[in-house]
Design a protein around this motif. Structure first.
Motif, mmCIF file in Angstrom:
data_model
loop_
_atom_site.group_PDB
_atom_site.id
_atom_site.type_symbol
_atom_site.label_atom_id
_atom_site.label_comp_id
_atom_site.label_asym_id
_atom_site.label_seq_id
_atom_site.Cartn_x
_atom_site.Cartn_y
_atom_site.Cartn_z
ATOM 1 N N LYS A 116 0.809 -1.221 0.000
ATOM 2 C CA LYS A 116 0.000 0.000 0.000
ATOM 3 C C LYS A 116 0.842 1.271 0.000
ATOM 4 O O LYS A 116 0.313 2.356 0.216
ATOM 5 C CB LYS A 116 -0.931 -0.007 1.216
ATOM 6 C CG LYS A 116 -1.927 -1.162 1.225
ATOM 7 C CD LYS A 116 -2.845 -1.093 2.419
ATOM 8 C CE LYS A 116 -3.843 -2.239 2.414
ATOM 9 N NZ LYS A 116 -4.754 -2.197 3.592
ATOM 10 N N GLY A 117 2.143 1.126 -0.232
ATOM 11 C CA GLY A 117 2.990 2.307 -0.234
ATOM 12 C C GLY A 117 3.121 2.900 1.159
ATOM 13 O O GLY A 117 3.117 2.193 2.155
ATOM 14 N N GLY A 118 3.234 4.224 1.232
ATOM 15 C CA GLY A 118 3.392 4.894 2.511
ATOM 16 C C GLY A 118 4.807 5.392 2.717
ATOM 17 O O GLY A 118 5.671 5.288 1.840
ATOM 18 N N THR A 121 9.079 3.940 2.019
ATOM 19 C CA THR A 121 9.033 3.032 0.883
ATOM 20 C C THR A 121 9.732 3.710 -0.288
ATOM 21 O O THR A 121 9.877 4.932 -0.325
ATOM 22 C CB THR A 121 7.586 2.683 0.465
ATOM 23 O OG1 THR A 121 6.905 3.869 0.038
ATOM 24 C CG2 THR A 121 6.824 2.047 1.610
ATOM 25 N N GLU A 248 1.087 -2.143 6.212
ATOM 26 C CA GLU A 248 0.901 -0.890 6.954
ATOM 27 C C GLU A 248 1.448 0.307 6.179
ATOM 28 O O GLU A 248 2.619 0.311 5.797
ATOM 29 C CB GLU A 248 1.599 -0.973 8.326
ATOM 30 C CG GLU A 248 0.812 -1.674 9.393
ATOM 31 C CD GLU A 248 0.582 -3.135 9.076
ATOM 32 O OE1 GLU A 248 -0.545 -3.632 9.296
ATOM 33 O OE2 GLU A 248 1.516 -3.789 8.589
ATOM 34 N N ARG A 249 0.620 1.298 5.963
ATOM 35 C CA ARG A 249 1.105 2.526 5.336
ATOM 36 C C ARG A 249 1.966 3.327 6.314
ATOM 37 O O ARG A 249 2.930 3.966 5.915
ATOM 38 C CB ARG A 249 -0.074 3.383 4.864
ATOM 39 C CG ARG A 249 -0.816 2.796 3.660
ATOM 40 C CD ARG A 249 -1.918 3.730 3.190
ATOM 41 N NE ARG A 249 -1.403 5.050 2.858
ATOM 42 C CZ ARG A 249 -0.835 5.365 1.689
ATOM 43 N NH1 ARG A 249 -0.701 4.443 0.748
ATOM 44 N NH2 ARG A 249 -0.411 6.592 1.460
ATOM 45 N N ARG A 250 1.591 3.311 7.597
ATOM 46 C CA ARG A 250 2.369 4.036 8.604
ATOM 47 C C ARG A 250 3.624 3.239 8.943
ATOM 48 O O ARG A 250 3.532 2.082 9.359
ATOM 49 C CB ARG A 250 1.551 4.245 9.874
ATOM 50 C CG ARG A 250 0.247 5.012 9.683
ATOM 51 C CD ARG A 250 -0.447 5.140 11.030
ATOM 52 N NE ARG A 250 -1.718 5.823 10.963
ATOM 53 C CZ ARG A 250 -2.884 5.193 10.835
ATOM 54 N NH1 ARG A 250 -2.922 3.879 10.758
ATOM 55 N NH2 ARG A 250 -4.013 5.885 10.800
#
Length: 275
Positions: A116-118, A121, A248-250
């Motif tokens: 999901k990126g974030g 990354t 997790e994006r965070r």
């Protein structure tokens, strides 16, 4: 709650170590409200998500907690530094029983796909430029994870050497006020990705022996007889399905799961060696 109810998912004794580290629940100033879900059940549910890799919404009803309750408390505990303190508490027990060997420490990294990126990354050089992260692990001579970290996939490994070693040598815990019991590392083993003269000087200035493979000089086979343990450590960590791929994006949420996995890995080793 009956003792041992969550032994099928939480290793024996881990909850007893974690319980005093949790922040006190917030009390409604006006009183009232409903009875909250027990922390022990939430802790077990978080471990279940880490081990199984399931989505929060897929939590089974046996924990008696909604996915929003478990996720919210996970974030609260993560921001409060619970997982770092849990990992350190387990390491302190290993050190007290003389079960940590820091005469040699080993450093390495591994790529993980970021679905999901974030933050933290970047384009992965081993995944055809797809978004990814790197997890960094510093272990003792037996492969027990002492320090874990996270960076973007395109971050040079060498950039993380100083922060990882510094965190290992930082003996004062600013949260608890206690002094850590892990000793000073004797030698540091790493592959050619960490071969920089400035890093070698920095390590020698800290009186740490340098065992880093040299580019174009050494094949790495001789050093590999000490470095292989870190490959096994990373394999242990990736056995926790929530860590690969990264959902997790965070970054602090992913690092929380990674730190909890390191704490459980060390705790299981402590149980095995002290039984």
């Amino acid at each position: 709650m009956d003792g041992g109810q969550w032994d099928w998912i939480v290793p024996a004794g881990l909850w007893e170590i974690a319980r005093p580290l949790l922040p006190a629940p917030r009390v409604r100033p006006q009183g009232g409200g409903i009875v909250g879900v027990a922390d022990e059940a939430v802790f077990a549910a978080i471990v279940y998500v880490l081990v199984s890799g399931c989505a929060w919404r897929a939590l089974p009803p046996c924990f008696g907690a909604s996915k929003s309750t478990v996720h919210r408390r996970f974030l609260i505990w993560s921001r409060a530094g619970v997982w770092e303190r849990l990992h350190q508490a387990v390491l302190d027990r290993l050190a007290a029983d003389d079960l940590l060997d820091v005469s040699r420490v080993v450093l390495d990294s591994a790529h993980v796909r970021a679905k999901k990126g974030g933050e933290h990354t970047g384009p992965s050089p081993v995944e055809r430029g797809k978004p990814g992260s790197k997890l960094h692990v510093l272990s003792d001579a037996a492969g027990l994870p002492l320090v874990v970290g996270l960076s973007a996939a395109n971050t040079p490994d060498s950039r993380e050497l100083k922060p990882m070693v510094t965190r290992l040598q930082s003996r004062h815990d600013p949260v608890s006020g206690r002094y850590r019991k892990i000793g000073k590392p004797g030698k540091l083993h790493a592959d050619k990705a960490y071969d920089h003269s400035e890093l070698r000087r920095w390590l020698r200035g800290k009186r740490i022996g340098v065992r880093i493979a040299r580019k174009g000089v050494e094949s790495g086979r001789r050093l590999g007889r000490h470095r292989w343990v870190i490959e096994r450590t990373i394999s242990w960590l990736f056995g926790y399905r929530r860590l690969s791929p990264r959902y997790e994006r965070r970054p602090y949420a992913y690092l929380a799961f990674l730190t909890l996995a390191a704490a459980i890995t060390c705790h299981k080793r402590h149980l095995k060696l002290t039984m």
